[in-house]
Design a protein around this motif. Structure first.
Motif, PDB file in Angstrom:
ATOM      1  N   GLY A 297       0.809  -1.223   0.000  1.00 55.66           N
ATOM      2  CA  GLY A 297       0.000   0.000   0.000  1.00 55.66           C
ATOM      3  C   GLY A 297       0.840   1.270   0.000  1.00 55.66           C
ATOM      4  O   GLY A 297       2.059   1.238   0.133  1.00 55.66           O
ATOM      5  N   TYR A 298       0.131   2.406  -0.162  1.00 50.07           N
ATOM      6  CA  TYR A 298       0.843   3.671  -0.413  1.00 50.07           C
ATOM      7  C   TYR A 298       1.604   4.190   0.808  1.00 50.07           C
ATOM      8  O   TYR A 298       2.415   5.092   0.677  1.00 50.07           O
ATOM      9  CB  TYR A 298      -0.114   4.737  -0.954  1.00 50.07           C
ATOM     10  CG  TYR A 298      -0.996   5.407   0.077  1.00 50.07           C
ATOM     11  CD1 TYR A 298      -2.128   4.785   0.571  1.00 50.07           C
ATOM     12  CD2 TYR A 298      -0.699   6.682   0.553  1.00 50.07           C
ATOM     13  CE1 TYR A 298      -2.933   5.390   1.507  1.00 50.07           C
ATOM     14  CE2 TYR A 298      -1.506   7.307   1.492  1.00 50.07           C
ATOM     15  CZ  TYR A 298      -2.620   6.652   1.972  1.00 50.07           C
ATOM     16  OH  TYR A 298      -3.415   7.265   2.905  1.00 50.07           O
ATOM     17  N   VAL A 299       1.369   3.613   1.974  1.00 51.35           N
ATOM     18  CA  VAL A 299       2.116   4.046   3.162  1.00 51.35           C
ATOM     19  C   VAL A 299       3.251   3.072   3.493  1.00 51.35           C
ATOM     20  O   VAL A 299       4.392   3.487   3.743  1.00 51.35           O
ATOM     21  CB  VAL A 299       1.162   4.158   4.376  1.00 51.35           C
ATOM     22  CG1 VAL A 299       1.953   4.467   5.647  1.00 51.35           C
ATOM     23  CG2 VAL A 299       0.107   5.222   4.128  1.00 51.35           C
ATOM     24  N   TYR A 300       2.948   1.781   3.472  1.00 45.17           N
ATOM     25  CA  TYR A 300       3.933   0.823   3.986  1.00 45.17           C
ATOM     26  C   TYR A 300       4.882   0.278   2.929  1.00 45.17           C
ATOM     27  O   TYR A 300       5.935  -0.248   3.275  1.00 45.17           O
ATOM     28  CB  TYR A 300       3.216  -0.277   4.767  1.00 45.17           C
ATOM     29  CG  TYR A 300       2.530   0.345   5.957  1.00 45.17           C
ATOM     30  CD1 TYR A 300       3.282   0.853   7.009  1.00 45.17           C
ATOM     31  CD2 TYR A 300       1.156   0.544   5.986  1.00 45.17           C
ATOM     32  CE1 TYR A 300       2.680   1.505   8.077  1.00 45.17           C
ATOM     33  CE2 TYR A 300       0.544   1.192   7.048  1.00 45.17           C
ATOM     34  CZ  TYR A 300       1.317   1.672   8.083  1.00 45.17           C
ATOM     35  OH  TYR A 300       0.727   2.338   9.123  1.00 45.17           O
ATOM     36  N   THR A 301       4.535   0.410   1.656  1.00 45.60           N
ATOM     37  CA  THR A 301       5.522   0.056   0.631  1.00 45.60           C
ATOM     38  C   THR A 301       6.714   1.018   0.698  1.00 45.60           C
ATOM     39  O   THR A 301       7.861   0.572   0.793  1.00 45.60           O
ATOM     40  CB  THR A 301       4.876   0.021  -0.770  1.00 45.60           C
ATOM     41  OG1 THR A 301       4.131  -1.197  -0.869  1.00 45.60           O
ATOM     42  CG2 THR A 301       5.905   0.049  -1.882  1.00 45.60           C
TER      43      THR A 301
ATOM     44  N   SER B 169       0.558   2.861  -4.544  1.00 43.99           N
ATOM     45  CA  SER B 169       1.645   3.848  -4.398  1.00 43.99           C
ATOM     46  C   SER B 169       2.275   4.246  -5.733  1.00 43.99           C
ATOM     47  O   SER B 169       2.887   5.301  -5.832  1.00 43.99           O
ATOM     48  CB  SER B 169       2.739   3.315  -3.459  1.00 43.99           C
ATOM     49  OG  SER B 169       3.464   2.276  -4.072  1.00 43.99           O
ATOM     50  N   VAL B 170       2.135   3.411  -6.769  1.00 41.71           N
ATOM     51  CA  VAL B 170       2.805   3.742  -8.044  1.00 41.71           C
ATOM     52  C   VAL B 170       1.939   4.627  -8.950  1.00 41.71           C
ATOM     53  O   VAL B 170       2.417   5.130  -9.960  1.00 41.71           O
ATOM     54  CB  VAL B 170       3.235   2.474  -8.840  1.00 41.71           C
ATOM     55  CG1 VAL B 170       4.175   1.613  -8.025  1.00 41.71           C
ATOM     56  CG2 VAL B 170       2.030   1.679  -9.312  1.00 41.71           C
ATOM     57  N   ILE B 171       0.668   4.811  -8.592  1.00 42.00           N
ATOM     58  CA  ILE B 171      -0.228   5.595  -9.466  1.00 42.00           C
ATOM     59  C   ILE B 171       0.236   7.053  -9.464  1.00 42.00           C
ATOM     60  O   ILE B 171       0.283   7.693  -8.410  1.00 42.00           O
ATOM     61  CB  ILE B 171      -1.690   5.484  -9.000  1.00 42.00           C
ATOM     62  CG1 ILE B 171      -2.138   4.024  -9.029  1.00 42.00           C
ATOM     63  CG2 ILE B 171      -2.603   6.348  -9.880  1.00 42.00           C
ATOM     64  CD1 ILE B 171      -3.560   3.786  -8.570  1.00 42.00           C
ATOM     65  N   PRO B 172       0.548   7.592 -10.651  1.00 40.49           N
ATOM     66  CA  PRO B 172       1.182   8.904 -10.667  1.00 40.49           C
ATOM     67  C   PRO B 172       0.239  10.091 -10.745  1.00 40.49           C
ATOM     68  O   PRO B 172       0.665  11.217 -10.595  1.00 40.49           O
ATOM     69  CB  PRO B 172       2.029   8.847 -11.948  1.00 40.49           C
ATOM     70  CG  PRO B 172       1.291   7.923 -12.856  1.00 40.49           C
ATOM     71  CD  PRO B 172       0.539   6.950 -11.981  1.00 40.49           C
ATOM     72  N   ARG B 173      -1.055   9.872 -11.041  1.00 38.08           N
ATOM     73  CA  ARG B 173      -1.955  10.995 -11.263  1.00 38.08           C
ATOM     74  C   ARG B 173      -3.093  11.006 -10.239  1.00 38.08           C
ATOM     75  O   ARG B 173      -3.603   9.945  -9.872  1.00 38.08           O
ATOM     76  CB  ARG B 173      -2.560  10.914 -12.679  1.00 38.08           C
ATOM     77  CG  ARG B 173      -1.558  11.029 -13.791  1.00 38.08           C
ATOM     78  CD  ARG B 173      -0.969  12.423 -13.912  1.00 38.08           C
ATOM     79  NE  ARG B 173      -1.993  13.400 -14.181  1.00 38.08           N
ATOM     80  CZ  ARG B 173      -1.986  14.652 -13.688  1.00 38.08           C
ATOM     81  NH1 ARG B 173      -1.017  15.059 -12.909  1.00 38.08           N
ATOM     82  NH2 ARG B 173      -2.954  15.496 -13.976  1.00 38.08           N
TER      83      ARG B 173
ATOM     84  N   ASP C  15      -0.105  18.745  -2.219  1.00 38.09           N
ATOM     85  CA  ASP C  15       0.138  17.304  -2.205  1.00 38.09           C
ATOM     86  C   ASP C  15       0.484  16.889  -0.777  1.00 38.09           C
ATOM     87  O   ASP C  15       0.137  17.590   0.179  1.00 38.09           O
ATOM     88  CB  ASP C  15       1.227  16.929  -3.227  1.00 38.09           C
ATOM     89  CG  ASP C  15       2.573  17.546  -2.891  1.00 38.09           C
ATOM     90  OD1 ASP C  15       2.654  18.317  -1.905  1.00 38.09           O
ATOM     91  OD2 ASP C  15       3.552  17.256  -3.598  1.00 38.09           O
ATOM     92  N   GLY C  16       1.173  15.790  -0.648  1.00 39.02           N
ATOM     93  CA  GLY C  16       1.525  15.339   0.689  1.00 39.02           C
ATOM     94  C   GLY C  16       2.794  14.513   0.648  1.00 39.02           C
ATOM     95  O   GLY C  16       3.350  14.259  -0.431  1.00 39.02           O
ATOM     96  N   GLU C  17       3.273  14.134   1.832  1.00 44.39           N
ATOM     97  CA  GLU C  17       4.467  13.276   1.861  1.00 44.39           C
ATOM     98  C   GLU C  17       4.419  12.354   3.071  1.00 44.39           C
ATOM     99  O   GLU C  17       3.762  12.650   4.075  1.00 44.39           O
ATOM    100  CB  GLU C  17       5.746  14.113   1.870  1.00 44.39           C
ATOM    101  CG  GLU C  17       5.971  14.907   3.123  1.00 44.39           C
ATOM    102  CD  GLU C  17       7.350  15.559   3.157  1.00 44.39           C
ATOM    103  OE1 GLU C  17       8.265  15.120   2.439  1.00 44.39           O
ATOM    104  OE2 GLU C  17       7.502  16.514   3.929  1.00 44.39           O
ATOM    105  N   ILE C  18       5.120  11.245   2.919  1.00 44.96           N
ATOM    106  CA  ILE C  18       5.222  10.297   4.027  1.00 44.96           C
ATOM    107  C   ILE C  18       6.662  10.345   4.516  1.00 44.96           C
ATOM    108  O   ILE C  18       7.601  10.260   3.705  1.00 44.96           O
ATOM    109  CB  ILE C  18       4.855   8.876   3.570  1.00 44.96           C
ATOM    110  CG1 ILE C  18       3.426   8.876   3.037  1.00 44.96           C
ATOM    111  CG2 ILE C  18       4.983   7.884   4.722  1.00 44.96           C
ATOM    112  CD1 ILE C  18       3.044   7.639   2.299  1.00 44.96           C
TER     113      ILE C  18
END
Ligand SMILES: Cc1cc2nc3c(=O)[nH]c(=O)nc-3n(C[C@H](O)[C@H](O)[C@H](O)COP(=O)(O)OP(=O)(O)OC[C@H]3O[C@@H](n4cnc5c(N)ncnc54)[C@H](O)[C@@H]3O)c2cc1C
Length: 585
Positions: A256-260, A500-504, A401-404
């Protein structure tokens, strides 16, 4: 020789994408596949109607795994978020992942957005993969999709009628382009039971001898041999012991977009400065890792009403009144959607015409405190008190946007997700959208009194709980994490296939895209394997065709060249002899 610690493929994370990959990579029976996930078989309650799951999560607080309690920060957001202890704070850990608590909405991104993903991922190329997983509304596909929700509240019909009166054409939101209003397609069966990634993709594959599911396991680090990923180090959560497993071919990250991104970071792959800051050795400087997180921003405009709302119908523990109409549990929460292209965006980018604002209707009150929707639909303590309905004004494409980020090198410390506030430009768009929503619905058949709780103001736009882009795909390592074949830039044997890889960005949640993306990822992986096997077979065949090397003894050399021949003379003879005996090509 294969042992139980060596698999052809290791998949980390058994959510939406991981379930698809586990199924597809083990389908032919030829490859051995290990799926590693934090928790195991989801409780039966998740098969139930949609809102029951939300209630269930609240009761059980299922997200308490150490190191996996995401902290969400929204600088400038007015309302204090619900305490994590009440709502949980990050996606579900069971097999099936975030599809278990999901609202069951199946709304695809506009084709124009997919066309911007990059090589190999445009709408035309992806259409077959959408069909493969989700097909044509129940007629085909692995994941059953219904054209409409199993339940719609009477207020929802009033919302749609008001939109139609204001010029929104009514129709299927997945096929109509541009301005439209309608009910969402859902991942529900007709009786309201939920379809999730565990029951659709994983369960049917569980009997395969070549698929092993290891749950109760938290992947903490990738095992690297220079530029090659060789395996995964994981923690068995029950015994608190660490173990290693090896991949013969590839490791695929679907956490997923956080833990990958967190797993990459703990393995020394991420922005150099951030790795240095926590004392982790830098294996690969990946500046885009954890950055460019896109999550749609929304604000919940609510109206108090005397008519019965979903709030009244839910029953304990959410509402004090016992449910009179059990069908309410089949609600998706967000029961209808209206969308349009803002004047602001049309003027700014005249060549584009996709809708960038979505109004989602909930026949229940949703307070600002629910943001960023940490599993609490309502945003006020249980049992709920306010009887109302809500329109979420959602901006699909913001500059904000955001960041982890990762405050520690320890997997026991949870990551931090920061959603930045609206920029000045975003706010112009937001103002237009809020004014438009008020114009259309304030004096509509819905009735009710607007609740002045601050919603719609600049400091009351929150991110939704779904994210994309933290390991986005792209051609360049300085700006993206994986290439268009989903391989981590500069690393062999390691791919990422998840949200997580989706760019748009998009105004909608990402499940349809994640499922289709995972289907294509499985194809890419198996195609690579087929190609490598064919190359290897070709080499073996060529070697087989080569004549066996003839062994020539020193005695023979002496006989042929004379006892006192020099080494040069012997080599010359050998060369001539070899050419004479080699078969004609
Ligand atoms: C509450 C909620 C409601 C949603 N509703 C909708 C909706 O109605 N419609 C829609 O289109 N989308 C919805 N979404 C979004 C959708 O569910 C996600 O986009 C999708 O599930 C992402 O899939 P994924 O495979 O990237 O990650 P996930 O499905 O989140 O799966 C990640 C998996 O990785 C595992 N994992 C994480 N870290 C580790 C580790 N270190 N080791 C081992 N395993 C690990 C987790 O246990 C989990 O099983 C919703 C999301 C949430 C959170």
């Amino acid at each position: 020789k294969k042992s139980h610690r060596l698999y052809d493929y290791i998949i980390v994370g058994g959510g939406a994408a991981g379930a698809v990959l586990a199924n597809r990579l083990s389908e032919s029976g030829k490859q051995s596949v290990l799926l590693l996930n934090v928790a195991g078989t989801p409780p039966d309650a998740y098969n139930g109607p949609v809102l029951l799951s939300d209630e269930f999560i609240v009761k059980k607080n299922l997200t308490a795994t150490q190191g996996l309690q995401l902290q969400i920060i929204q600088p400038g957001y007015s309302a204090k978020a619900f305490p994590v202890s009440k709502t949980g704070s990050s996606p579900a850990r069971w097999l099936g992942g975030s599809t278990l608590p999901g609202l069951s909405l199946y709304l695809k991104d506009h084709p124009e957005i997919l066309d911007e993903w990059g090589d190999g991922w445009n709408w035309t190329e992806m259409r077959d993969y959408f069909d493969k997983c989700c097909g044509d509304y129940g007629a085909s596909g692995v994941y059953h999709i219904s054209k409409e929700p199993a339940y719609t509240h009477p207020l929802t019909n009033d919302f749609i009628a008001a939109a139609e009166a204001a010029g929104f054409p009514k129709g299927d939101l997945n096929t109509l382009h541009g301005k439209a209003v309608g009910l969402p397609a859902t991942t529900q069966y007709e009786d309201g039971t939920k379809v999730h990634a565990y029951n659709a993709y994983l369960y049917p594959a569980l009997g395969r001898p070549n698929l092993k599911v290891l749950d109760g396991a938290r992947a903490d680090r990738l095992l690297m041999d220079r530029d090659r990923c060789k395996g995964v180090v994981y923690r068995e959560l029950a015994t608190k012991t660490d173990h290693v497993i090896y991949a013969n071919r590839e490791v695929v990250l679907s956490a997923g977009y956080v833990y990958t991104p967190r797993l990459l970071f703990l393995s020394g792959m991420g922005p150099k400065r951030e790795l240095d800051a926590v004392g982790l050795p830098v294996l690969h400087d990946l500046p885009a890792m954890g950055k460019h997180v896109t999550s749609a921003r929304y604000s919940p405009l609510s109206w108090r009403t005397d008519k019965p709302s979903l709030t009244h119908m839910l029953g304990p523990p959410i509402s004090p009144i016992a449910s009179q109409l059990p069908d309410a549990y089949q609600s998706t929460g967000q029961e209808a959607f209206a969308r349009y292209r803002s004047t602001f965006s049309s003027m700014k980018r005249p060549l584009e015409n996709r809708s960038d604002v979505v109004f989602s209707f909930l026949p229940m009150y949703q307070a600002l405190e629910s943001a960023p929707l940490q599993f609490s639909l309502q945003g006020e303590p249980w049992p709920l008190q306010t009887n109302g309905y809500t329109i979420l004004v959602t901006l699909g494409e913001t500059e904000a946007d955001g960041e982890i980020t990762f405050p520690s090198a320890s997997p026991d410390v949870s990551p931090v997700l920061t959603h930045r506030p609206l920029t000045d430009e975003d706010w112009k768009l937001a103002e237009e959208a809020v004014t438009y929503a008020m114009t259309v619905w304030n004096n509509s058949a819905l009735g009710g009194t607007f609740i002045g709780n601050g919603a719609g103001r600049r400091n009351a736009f929150s991110a939704v709980y779904d994210g994309r882009g933290s390991c986005r795909m792209g051609p360049d390592r300085s700006d993206s994490v994986v290439d268009f074949n989903l391989r981590v830039h500069g690393v062999q044997g390691l791919r990422i296939a998840d949200g997580s890889v989706i760019p748009r960005p998009s105004p909608y949640f990402a499940l349809p895209e994640v499922l289709a993306l995972a289907e294509r990822a499985a194809d890419l992986i198996l195609k690579t394997e087929r190609h490598e096997v064919e190359t290897q077979n070709h080499r073996v065949e060529m070697d087989r065709k080569k004549p066996a090397l003839e062994t020539i003894s020193i005695e023979r050399l002496k006989q042929e060249c004379g006892k006192s021949a020099s080494l040069y003379e012997m080599l010359t003879w050998l060369e001539a002899h070899h050419s004479a005996t080699e078969p004609a090509k």
